[in-house]
Motif scaffolding. Structure first.
Motif, mmCIF file in Angstrom:
data_model
loop_
_atom_site.group_PDB
_atom_site.id
_atom_site.type_symbol
_atom_site.label_atom_id
_atom_site.label_comp_id
_atom_site.label_asym_id
_atom_site.label_seq_id
_atom_site.Cartn_x
_atom_site.Cartn_y
_atom_site.Cartn_z
ATOM 1 N N LEU A 13 82.777 -16.637 19.054
ATOM 2 C CA LEU A 13 82.458 -15.261 18.661
ATOM 3 C C LEU A 13 81.643 -15.327 17.377
ATOM 4 N N THR A 14 80.554 -14.619 17.352
ATOM 5 C CA THR A 14 79.711 -14.633 16.154
ATOM 6 C C THR A 14 79.702 -13.233 15.565
ATOM 7 N N GLN A 15 79.822 -13.138 14.271
ATOM 8 C CA GLN A 15 79.842 -11.802 13.671
ATOM 9 C C GLN A 15 78.474 -11.125 13.800
ATOM 10 N N THR A 16 78.519 -9.798 13.842
ATOM 11 C CA THR A 16 77.311 -8.999 13.959
ATOM 12 C C THR A 16 76.711 -8.843 12.568
ATOM 13 N N ALA A 17 75.574 -9.480 12.346
ATOM 14 C CA ALA A 17 74.954 -9.427 11.013
ATOM 15 C C ALA A 17 73.481 -9.801 11.127
ATOM 16 N N SER A 18 72.699 -9.253 10.217
ATOM 17 C CA SER A 18 71.272 -9.571 10.210
ATOM 18 C C SER A 18 71.057 -11.019 9.786
ATOM 19 N N VAL A 19 69.870 -11.515 10.010
ATOM 20 C CA VAL A 19 69.543 -12.882 9.579
ATOM 21 C C VAL A 19 69.739 -13.015 8.069
ATOM 22 N N VAL A 20 69.418 -11.980 7.351
ATOM 23 C CA VAL A 20 69.587 -12.026 5.889
ATOM 24 C C VAL A 20 71.063 -12.149 5.512
ATOM 25 N N ASP A 21 71.916 -11.440 6.245
ATOM 26 C CA ASP A 21 73.335 -11.389 5.858
ATOM 27 C C ASP A 21 74.220 -12.440 6.522
ATOM 28 N N LEU A 22 73.768 -13.036 7.615
ATOM 29 C CA LEU A 22 74.630 -13.980 8.344
ATOM 30 C C LEU A 22 74.862 -15.246 7.520
ATOM 31 N N PRO A 23 76.119 -15.576 7.215
ATOM 32 C CA PRO A 23 76.378 -16.798 6.443
ATOM 33 C C PRO A 23 75.967 -18.051 7.231
ATOM 34 N N LEU A 24 75.489 -19.050 6.528
ATOM 35 C CA LEU A 24 75.072 -20.306 7.166
ATOM 36 C C LEU A 24 76.215 -20.898 7.986
ATOM 37 N N GLU A 25 77.430 -20.738 7.470
ATOM 38 C CA GLU A 25 78.614 -21.266 8.174
ATOM 39 C C GLU A 25 78.724 -20.677 9.592
ATOM 40 N N ASP A 26 78.477 -19.368 9.712
ATOM 41 C CA ASP A 26 78.553 -18.702 11.021
ATOM 42 C C ASP A 26 77.436 -19.189 11.945
ATOM 43 N N TRP A 27 76.246 -19.334 11.378
ATOM 44 C CA TRP A 27 75.103 -19.852 12.145
ATOM 45 C C TRP A 27 75.440 -21.241 12.695
ATOM 46 N N ASN A 28 75.979 -22.109 11.813
ATOM 47 C CA ASN A 28 76.303 -23.473 12.227
ATOM 48 C C ASN A 28 77.418 -23.498 13.276
ATOM 49 N N GLN A 29 78.374 -22.596 13.126
ATOM 50 C CA GLN A 29 79.471 -22.513 14.106
ATOM 51 C C GLN A 29 78.910 -22.127 15.488
ATOM 52 N N ALA A 30 78.012 -21.157 15.523
ATOM 53 C CA ALA A 30 77.415 -20.732 16.802
ATOM 54 C C ALA A 30 76.654 -21.895 17.439
ATOM 55 N N LEU A 31 75.877 -22.590 16.631
ATOM 56 C CA LEU A 31 75.109 -23.718 17.176
ATOM 57 C C LEU A 31 76.028 -24.822 17.693
ATOM 58 N N SER A 32 77.096 -25.103 16.937
ATOM 59 C CA SER A 32 77.934 -26.245 17.313
ATOM 60 C C SER A 32 78.721 -25.968 18.596
ATOM 61 N N VAL A 33 79.195 -24.746 18.798
ATOM 62 C CA VAL A 33 79.958 -24.463 20.025
ATOM 63 C C VAL A 33 79.001 -24.132 21.173
ATOM 64 N N ASN A 34 78.143 -23.129 20.971
ATOM 65 C CA ASN A 34 77.328 -22.590 22.068
ATOM 66 C C ASN A 34 76.273 -23.576 22.562
ATOM 67 N N LEU A 35 75.756 -24.392 21.648
ATOM 68 C CA LEU A 35 74.634 -25.255 22.028
ATOM 69 C C LEU A 35 75.042 -26.734 22.066
ATOM 70 N N THR A 36 75.560 -27.248 20.935
ATOM 71 C CA THR A 36 75.956 -28.664 20.919
ATOM 72 C C THR A 36 77.105 -28.901 21.904
ATOM 73 N N GLY A 37 78.010 -27.947 22.016
ATOM 74 C CA GLY A 37 79.127 -28.086 22.964
ATOM 75 C C GLY A 37 78.633 -28.233 24.397
#
Ligand SMILES: NC(=O)c1ccc[n+]([C@@H]2O[C@H](COP(=O)([O-])OP(=O)(O)OC[C@H]3O[C@@H](n4cnc5c(N)ncnc54)[C@H](O)[C@@H]3O)[C@@H](O)[C@H]2O)c1
Length: 254
Positions: free
Chosen positions: A96-120
């Motif tokens: 689950l990724t929080q709803t936020a603009s590119v400006v507001d999305l924390p890097l941690e959330d971005w990395n979490q999305a990449l690691s599960v959704n893509l690297t997984g």
């Protein structure tokens, strides 16, 4: 068994404890496949595996975090050892990724999305393909999203990972077309699962607020996506590879 179109196949589904993954694992078993259900939520995956076995099918549940290279390798091997080489792999887990603009999305959330959704998905496919090569057949089904094609504000990490999956599936398809291994994405529109309940507060609100964005006027049901997964897993889809199957109530047609 419904039609038995997956008789003799061995399927593995990630994110199988609930929602689309659970409905697909259940449908695969109903069609005759032995199924490995992988998830972080072992108790729920075990409950579904027990239900499949009680109905006369073959299933096993495994704890697995798809971000973990060693874990996914071991669990894919365990399913292969239990039932024979895996010939249907549904790479479905997403965070689950929080709803936020590119400006507001924390890097941690971005990395979490990449690691599960893509690297997984990459890791799951990486360890499934050798088993498919040994079996001489395979179907990789990657759950993407209509948001792989239609951009949505405040959903940057989700849209980016889902878009990337369309390309990953095409690359796998080209790398293994001559090995009788197919790879496709399956892209649902909004589907009434816990994911949307979390995003909108509850499912009723999700239906009210997001259902109308779909030209058919409603959200989809997990079982409607599972039927498409059965098609992609089956020999009926022999001529389909490197493609995206969009099941979205017309969402992307606008
Ligand atoms: N529900 C929708 O509206 C919708 C729309 C388009 C695409 N999708 C996609 O369909 C797939 C399934 O969606 P859903 O709505 O059933 O999701 P969901 O959030 O209800 O279930 C996801 C499952 O994945 C598991 N999971 C999460 N992180 C994991 C990890 N690191 N390792 C292993 N398992 C993990 C969770 O425990 C959960 O059981 C996802 O890829 C999602 O992006 C969903």
């Amino acid at each position: 068994m419904v039609n038995g179109v997956l008789k003799g196949k061995v399927a593995l589904v990630t994110g199988a404890a609930q929602g689309i993954g659970l409905a697909s694992a259940r449908a695969f078993a109903e069609e005759g496949a032995a199924v490995g259900l992988l998830d972080l939520n072992l108790a729920a995956a075990e409950a579904e595996a027990a239900a499949i076995k009680a109905a006369g099918g073959q299933a096993m549940a495994c704890y697995c975090d798809v971000r973990n290279d060693d874990a996914i390798q071991q669990v894919v091997a365990a399913v292969g050892n239990a039932f024979g080489p895996v010939t249907v792999g549904m790479c479905n887990a997403a965070t689950l990724t929080q709803t936020a603009s590119v400006v507001d999305l924390p890097l941690e959330d971005w990395n979490q999305a990449l690691s599960v959704n893509l690297t997984g998905v990459f890791l799951t496919a990486k360890y499934l393909i050798p088993q498919m090569l040994s079996a001489g057949e395979g179907s990789i089904i990657i759950t993407a999203s209509q948001m792989a094609r239609v951009a949505t504000p405040l959903r940057g990490a989700y849209c980016a990972t889902k878009g990337a999956l369309l390309q990953l599936a095409k690359v796998i398809a080209l790398e293994h077309a001559e090995d009788n291994i197919r790879a496709n994405t399956l892209s649902p529109g909004g589907v009434a699962t816990d994911r949307l309940a979390q995003q909108f507060g509850d499912l009723e609100r999700a239906e009210q607020e997001w259902g109308p964005a779909h030209p058919v006027g409603r959200l989809g049901q997990p079982a409607e996506i599972a039927r498409a997964a059965v098609y992609l897993a089956s020999d009926d889809a022999q001529f389909m590879t490197g493609s995206d199957l969009l099941i979205d109530g017309g969402y992307a047609a606008r």
